[in-house]
Design a protein around this motif. Structure first.
Motif, PDB file in Angstrom:
ATOM      1  N   ASP A   5      25.167 -26.865  39.771  1.00 32.05           N
ATOM      2  CA  ASP A   5      24.950 -26.829  38.323  1.00 32.05           C
ATOM      3  C   ASP A   5      25.998 -25.972  37.631  1.00 32.05           C
ATOM      4  OD1 ASP A   5      22.718 -28.432  38.646  1.00 32.05           O
ATOM      5  OD2 ASP A   5      21.327 -26.731  38.687  1.00 32.05           O
ATOM      6  N   LEU A   6      26.382 -24.888  38.276  1.00 37.19           N
ATOM      7  CA  LEU A   6      27.393 -24.012  37.692  1.00 37.19           C
ATOM      8  C   LEU A   6      28.772 -24.674  37.646  1.00 37.19           C
ATOM      9  CD1 LEU A   6      26.475 -20.576  39.282  1.00 37.19           C
ATOM     10  CD2 LEU A   6      26.207 -21.251  36.909  1.00 37.19           C
ATOM     11  N   ARG A   7      29.070 -25.513  38.609  1.00 35.45           N
ATOM     12  CA  ARG A   7      30.367 -26.190  38.643  1.00 35.45           C
ATOM     13  C   ARG A   7      30.562 -27.115  37.442  1.00 35.45           C
ATOM     14  NH1 ARG A   7      33.222 -25.452  43.218  1.00 35.45           N
ATOM     15  NH2 ARG A   7      32.064 -24.830  45.057  1.00 35.45           N
ATOM     16  N   LYS A   8      29.481 -27.610  36.891  1.00 41.51           N
ATOM     17  CA  LYS A   8      29.554 -28.528  35.751  1.00 41.51           C
ATOM     18  C   LYS A   8      29.855 -27.814  34.435  1.00 41.51           C
ATOM     19  CE  LYS A   8      26.269 -31.591  37.973  1.00 41.51           C
ATOM     20  NZ  LYS A   8      24.900 -32.095  37.966  1.00 41.51           N
ATOM     21  N   GLU A   9      29.700 -26.513  34.414  1.00 34.27           N
ATOM     22  CA  GLU A   9      29.882 -25.759  33.179  1.00 34.27           C
ATOM     23  C   GLU A   9      31.348 -25.393  32.972  1.00 34.27           C
ATOM     24  OE1 GLU A   9      27.151 -22.644  32.509  1.00 34.27           O
ATOM     25  OE2 GLU A   9      25.470 -23.785  33.316  1.00 34.27           O
ATOM     26  N   ASN A  10      31.701 -25.189  31.710  1.00 34.54           N
ATOM     27  CA  ASN A  10      33.082 -24.822  31.416  1.00 34.54           C
ATOM     28  C   ASN A  10      33.284 -23.317  31.574  1.00 34.54           C
ATOM     29  OD1 ASN A  10      31.916 -23.712  29.170  1.00 34.54           O
ATOM     30  ND2 ASN A  10      32.672 -25.270  27.767  1.00 34.54           N
TER      31      ASN A  10
END
Length: 67
Positions: A5-10
């Motif tokens: 989920d964190l990888r999807k954030e900018n």
């Protein structure tokens, strides 16, 4: 905190999460040193791991940005 989920954030969102985690770390350390019995010792370890995850992802995103 899930790494996928964190990888999807900018990058901006990751930095704001990092600030939140550091504030939580400070809050936990105040609770621990306040003199009362501290029973949530698992929060210290979880918080450290989450900070490390976010820092790793920030460095990955910065290195990929330059490539």
């Amino acid at each position: 905190m899930n790494t996928n989920d964190l990888r999807k954030e900018n990058l901006k969102d990751l930095k704001s999460k990092l600030i939140f985690l550091y504030r939580e770390k400070l809050k936990i350390s105040f609770e621990r040193t306040s003199g009362s019995e501290f029973k949530k010792t698992h929060l210290i370890k979880n918080n450290k791991k989450n900070i490390s995850r976010v820092l790793t992802l920030i460095s990955e995103k910065k290195s990929n940005k330059h490539d």
